[in-house]
Write a protein that holds these residues in place. Sequence first.
Motif, PDB file in Angstrom:
ATOM      1  N   ALA A  16       0.827  -1.203   0.000  1.00 22.83           N
ATOM      2  CA  ALA A  16       0.000   0.000   0.000  1.00 22.83           C
ATOM      3  C   ALA A  16       0.866   1.260   0.000  1.00 22.83           C
ATOM      4  CB  ALA A  16      -0.940  -0.011   1.206  1.00 22.83           C
ATOM      5  N   ILE A  17       1.925   1.275   0.790  1.00 18.21           N
ATOM      6  CA  ILE A  17       2.822   2.430   0.827  1.00 18.21           C
ATOM      7  C   ILE A  17       3.461   2.641  -0.544  1.00 18.21           C
ATOM      8  CG2 ILE A  17       4.981   3.338   1.790  1.00 18.21           C
ATOM      9  CD1 ILE A  17       4.181   1.928   4.436  1.00 18.21           C
ATOM     10  N   GLN A  18       3.941   1.569  -1.145  1.00 14.10           N
ATOM     11  CA  GLN A  18       4.562   1.669  -2.471  1.00 14.10           C
ATOM     12  C   GLN A  18       3.569   2.168  -3.510  1.00 14.10           C
ATOM     13  OE1 GLN A  18       7.601   1.482  -3.412  1.00 14.10           O
ATOM     14  NE2 GLN A  18       8.586   0.584  -1.641  1.00 14.10           N
ATOM     15  N   ALA A  19       2.361   1.608  -3.492  1.00  9.00           N
ATOM     16  CA  ALA A  19       1.343   2.002  -4.467  1.00  9.00           C
ATOM     17  C   ALA A  19       0.961   3.467  -4.284  1.00  9.00           C
ATOM     18  CB  ALA A  19       0.107   1.111  -4.333  1.00  9.00           C
ATOM     19  N   ALA A  20       0.773   3.895  -3.039  1.00 10.44           N
ATOM     20  CA  ALA A  20       0.408   5.289  -2.773  1.00 10.44           C
ATOM     21  C   ALA A  20       1.522   6.236  -3.219  1.00 10.44           C
ATOM     22  CB  ALA A  20       0.098   5.485  -1.292  1.00 10.44           C
ATOM     23  N   MET A  59      -0.768   7.915   4.279  1.00  9.15           N
ATOM     24  CA  MET A  59      -0.003   9.014   3.698  1.00  9.15           C
ATOM     25  C   MET A  59       1.120   9.465   4.631  1.00  9.15           C
ATOM     26  SD  MET A  59      -1.170   8.978   0.796  1.00  9.15           S
ATOM     27  CE  MET A  59      -0.117  10.270   0.170  1.00  9.15           C
ATOM     28  N   LEU A  60       0.936   9.333   5.915  1.00  8.87           N
ATOM     29  CA  LEU A  60       2.006   9.630   6.870  1.00  8.87           C
ATOM     30  C   LEU A  60       3.184   8.679   6.656  1.00  8.87           C
ATOM     31  CD1 LEU A  60       2.843  11.364   9.314  1.00  8.87           C
ATOM     32  CD2 LEU A  60       1.808   9.626  10.760  1.00  8.87           C
ATOM     33  N   HIS A  61       2.890   7.424   6.392  1.00  8.26           N
ATOM     34  CA  HIS A  61       3.957   6.459   6.101  1.00  8.26           C
ATOM     35  C   HIS A  61       4.652   6.783   4.786  1.00  8.26           C
ATOM     36  CE1 HIS A  61       3.564   3.480   9.334  1.00  8.26           C
ATOM     37  NE2 HIS A  61       2.284   3.816   9.341  1.00  8.26           N
ATOM     38  N   VAL A  62       3.884   7.220   3.799  1.00 11.16           N
ATOM     39  CA  VAL A  62       4.474   7.608   2.510  1.00 11.16           C
ATOM     40  C   VAL A  62       5.421   8.794   2.720  1.00 11.16           C
ATOM     41  CG1 VAL A  62       3.987   8.561   0.221  1.00 11.16           C
ATOM     42  CG2 VAL A  62       2.561   6.706   1.133  1.00 11.16           C
ATOM     43  N   ALA A  63       4.965   9.790   3.462  1.00 14.70           N
ATOM     44  CA  ALA A  63       5.801  10.968   3.732  1.00 14.70           C
ATOM     45  C   ALA A  63       7.041  10.578   4.536  1.00 14.70           C
ATOM     46  CB  ALA A  63       4.995  12.027   4.476  1.00 14.70           C
ATOM     47  N   GLY A  64       6.878   9.709   5.506  1.00 14.96           N
ATOM     48  CA  GLY A  64       8.018   9.255   6.300  1.00 14.96           C
ATOM     49  C   GLY A  64       9.051   8.545   5.450  1.00 14.96           C
ATOM     50  N   ARG A  65       8.591   7.733   4.518  1.00 16.93           N
ATOM     51  CA  ARG A  65       9.505   7.039   3.609  1.00 16.93           C
ATOM     52  C   ARG A  65      10.260   8.041   2.742  1.00 16.93           C
ATOM     53  NH1 ARG A  65       8.454   1.885   1.546  1.00 16.93           N
ATOM     54  NH2 ARG A  65       7.908   1.466   3.691  1.00 16.93           N
ATOM     55  N   ALA A  66       9.557   9.072   2.267  1.00 10.21           N
ATOM     56  CA  ALA A  66      10.203  10.102   1.441  1.00 10.21           C
ATOM     57  C   ALA A  66      11.255  10.848   2.243  1.00 10.21           C
ATOM     58  CB  ALA A  66       9.160  11.068   0.885  1.00 10.21           C
ATOM     59  N   LEU A  67      10.970  11.149   3.501  1.00 11.66           N
ATOM     60  CA  LEU A  67      11.946  11.837   4.348  1.00 11.66           C
ATOM     61  C   LEU A  67      13.151  10.948   4.637  1.00 11.66           C
ATOM     62  CD1 LEU A  67       9.596  13.733   6.809  1.00 11.66           C
ATOM     63  CD2 LEU A  67      11.043  14.719   5.017  1.00 11.66           C
ATOM     64  N   ASP A  68      12.915   9.667   4.833  1.00  8.74           N
ATOM     65  CA  ASP A  68      14.033   8.726   5.028  1.00  8.74           C
ATOM     66  C   ASP A  68      14.930   8.698   3.797  1.00  8.74           C
ATOM     67  OD1 ASP A  68      13.161   8.050   7.562  1.00  8.74           O
ATOM     68  OD2 ASP A  68      12.200   6.173   6.926  1.00  8.74           O
ATOM     69  N   ASP A  69      14.307   8.677   2.619  1.00 13.96           N
ATOM     70  CA  ASP A  69      15.076   8.676   1.367  1.00 13.96           C
ATOM     71  C   ASP A  69      15.877   9.969   1.227  1.00 13.96           C
ATOM     72  OD1 ASP A  69      14.009   6.202   0.795  1.00 13.96           O
ATOM     73  OD2 ASP A  69      12.574   6.953  -0.696  1.00 13.96           O
TER      74      ASP A  69
END
Length: 97
Positions: A16-20, A59-69
């Motif tokens: 779901a995180i990847q798809a979003a 979406m919080l997880h998506v944003a967190g992943r982007a910040l980690d990257d």
Amino acid sequence: MARRKDHTREQLHEMAIQAAATVLEKEGPEVITARRIAREIGYAPGTLYNVFADLEELMLHVAGRALDDLRSDLVAARQRAAGAAGDATVAMVMALA
């Protein structure tokens, strides 16, 4: 649609995180819905709510992943700069971070 037993909760979480993230990058935030993300991973929208409390949590997880990257990219840039040009470049990169 895939059955719940086809993937673990952790796999559904990651899918779901990847798809979003992919939909967000390609089409923007206005098309992000539970129905859309569920369709992308081949599940019913209710399945997302078994994994995430709501769409905002996803979406919080998506944003967190982007910040980690972003952090990883900045650390790599800092290491390259430190090896190439010395302290002045490192200070510049750190200021950008």
